[in-house]
Design a protein around this motif. Sequence first.
Motif, PDB file in Angstrom:
ATOM      1  N   LYS A 283       0.841  -1.189   0.000  1.00 29.58           N
ATOM      2  CA  LYS A 283       0.000   0.000   0.000  1.00 29.58           C
ATOM      3  C   LYS A 283       0.881   1.246   0.000  1.00 29.58           C
ATOM      4  CE  LYS A 283      -3.782  -2.339   2.408  1.00 29.58           C
ATOM      5  NZ  LYS A 283      -4.657  -2.383   3.607  1.00 29.58           N
ATOM      6  N   TYR A 285       1.437   5.161   1.306  1.00 27.19           N
ATOM      7  CA  TYR A 285       1.089   6.022   2.445  1.00 27.19           C
ATOM      8  C   TYR A 285       1.612   7.442   2.210  1.00 27.19           C
ATOM      9  CZ  TYR A 285       0.048   1.751   5.075  1.00 27.19           C
ATOM     10  OH  TYR A 285      -0.480   0.557   5.485  1.00 27.19           O
ATOM     11  N   ILE A 287       2.337  10.788   4.554  1.00 22.70           N
ATOM     12  CA  ILE A 287       2.545  11.047   5.981  1.00 22.70           C
ATOM     13  C   ILE A 287       2.807  12.529   6.211  1.00 22.70           C
ATOM     14  CG2 ILE A 287       4.002  10.511   7.984  1.00 22.70           C
ATOM     15  CD1 ILE A 287       4.622   7.844   6.647  1.00 22.70           C
ATOM     16  N   GLY A 300      -1.981  10.586   8.717  1.00 19.11           N
ATOM     17  CA  GLY A 300      -1.497  10.045   7.464  1.00 19.11           C
ATOM     18  C   GLY A 300      -2.676   9.525   6.667  1.00 19.11           C
ATOM     19  N   GLU A 301      -2.408   9.133   5.425  1.00 21.79           N
ATOM     20  CA  GLU A 301      -3.440   8.489   4.614  1.00 21.79           C
ATOM     21  C   GLU A 301      -2.847   7.266   3.928  1.00 21.79           C
ATOM     22  OE1 GLU A 301      -6.472  10.380   2.493  1.00 21.79           O
ATOM     23  OE2 GLU A 301      -6.068  12.394   3.305  1.00 21.79           O
ATOM     24  N   GLU A 302      -3.663   6.229   3.840  1.00 18.68           N
ATOM     25  CA  GLU A 302      -3.266   4.964   3.236  1.00 18.68           C
ATOM     26  C   GLU A 302      -4.078   4.742   1.964  1.00 18.68           C
ATOM     27  OE1 GLU A 302      -3.258   0.876   5.454  1.00 18.68           O
ATOM     28  OE2 GLU A 302      -5.207   1.109   4.439  1.00 18.68           O
ATOM     29  N   TRP A 310      -8.761   5.693  -0.299  1.00 20.83           N
ATOM     30  CA  TRP A 310      -7.886   6.261   0.712  1.00 20.83           C
ATOM     31  C   TRP A 310      -8.520   6.107   2.091  1.00 20.83           C
ATOM     32  CZ3 TRP A 310      -3.059   8.256  -0.265  1.00 20.83           C
ATOM     33  CH2 TRP A 310      -2.747   8.552  -1.587  1.00 20.83           C
TER      34      TRP A 310
END
Length: 432
Positions: A283, A285, A287, A300-302, A310
């Motif tokens: 995945k 990310y 940050i 953060g977002e994944e 997301w």
Amino acid sequence: MLVGQSCLISRALPSFCEQESKWLYMTYQLLEITNSKRPPGVVPGEQGEAMKSKRTKSPNPQGPSLVEEPASPPNESDCQGHGGGENSDSNSLISAVGRDNSINCLLHCSRSDYGALASLNRSFRSLIRSGELYKLRRQYGITEHWVYFSCSVLEWVAYDPYRERWITLPRMPHNDCFMYADKESLAVGTELLVFGKEITSHVVLRYSILTNSWSPGLEMNSPRCLFGSAGLGEKAIVAGGTDAQGTILNSAELYNSETQKWETLPSMNKPRKMCSGIFMDKKFYVIGGMASNTELLTCGEEYDLEKGIWRVIPNMSSGLNGVAGAPPLVAVVNNELYAADYAEKEVRKYDKENNSWITLGRLPERPDSMNGWGLAFRACGERLIVIGGARAMGGGTIELNSWIPKEGPPEWNLIASKHLGSFVYNCAVMGC
């Protein structure tokens, strides 16, 4: 320690008789490498630990594919490949073992040797410049990581930790506006991309290790700077940043270095600039960063490549950067996330289960930074590398410190130093 240019051809092509004797020698050497238990990616020192590469299955075809399932490598005992022993013309590869076995041997050579191999004849040169070897190396999990960085605005160097060798890249094309604008860098496939700005537009410069030259790169669908990014194989993702008017973006794009195309991805939940990007556990990310000139983001977002969505992760970057500081200095080794706390000069590790950071120990003492600026913290295969120098009049010396993460506090080893300056403007690691 060798110092050399990264060009493919460094001398005139040898005569036919000279080629035949070299082929016999190269055949012996290449087969020795192929049959050796030590892969070309073994780094001298540090208990002889090799940099391993991971093989992973392709994501769901509904989303952009960043990783491919490798096919079976060529049979090393098969001597009936194309261009067999009966073909000894000057455009063949190693005629004694055939074309397929020649290619298989070349895959197991260090890429530091490709420049010398390209000088044997036109076929070697054509094969190496085509990029075919790097595609096959990626499929079969043969990867060497070199670190590329710039301590002078238009000048780049690379360091090969396997051969302990410095490589000087050609100077970037001169552009006054580009020189003084914010720049980001990204290594993807066999390319180094450097992103900057002119007066009212964005500029992308592309360095190819296949041609050892700079050329204009393809602009994104939504050109930007101050974004987070990371590369994986021949593909990369960029997210966030600002456009030419300074608007903070939440958009993201995927770049394919083989097709030279950008693909627009779903947008993030939050716009952000001055953020960092990494790949971990298949995945992507993003940050940290800034939501405005004063609002610091700690989330953060994944991005799930299979589902194309997301997910926000609260407090993922808490304490990693400040309002006036550099983006979070983060790196992933063996699917574990590490960060350099430049304020406290400490190394931290991310606890995925508890969404928290654990302090492991100290960063190397000598490298300085200005709120994180001028210091590079990167993953280079199985090791973490800190690149920087002590502030000094008249330039200074850049040092590369390395640590292979294991139990206990970091034990940094100085693996290289060079009189280049003391401030790292941009840095990227290319694995191919």
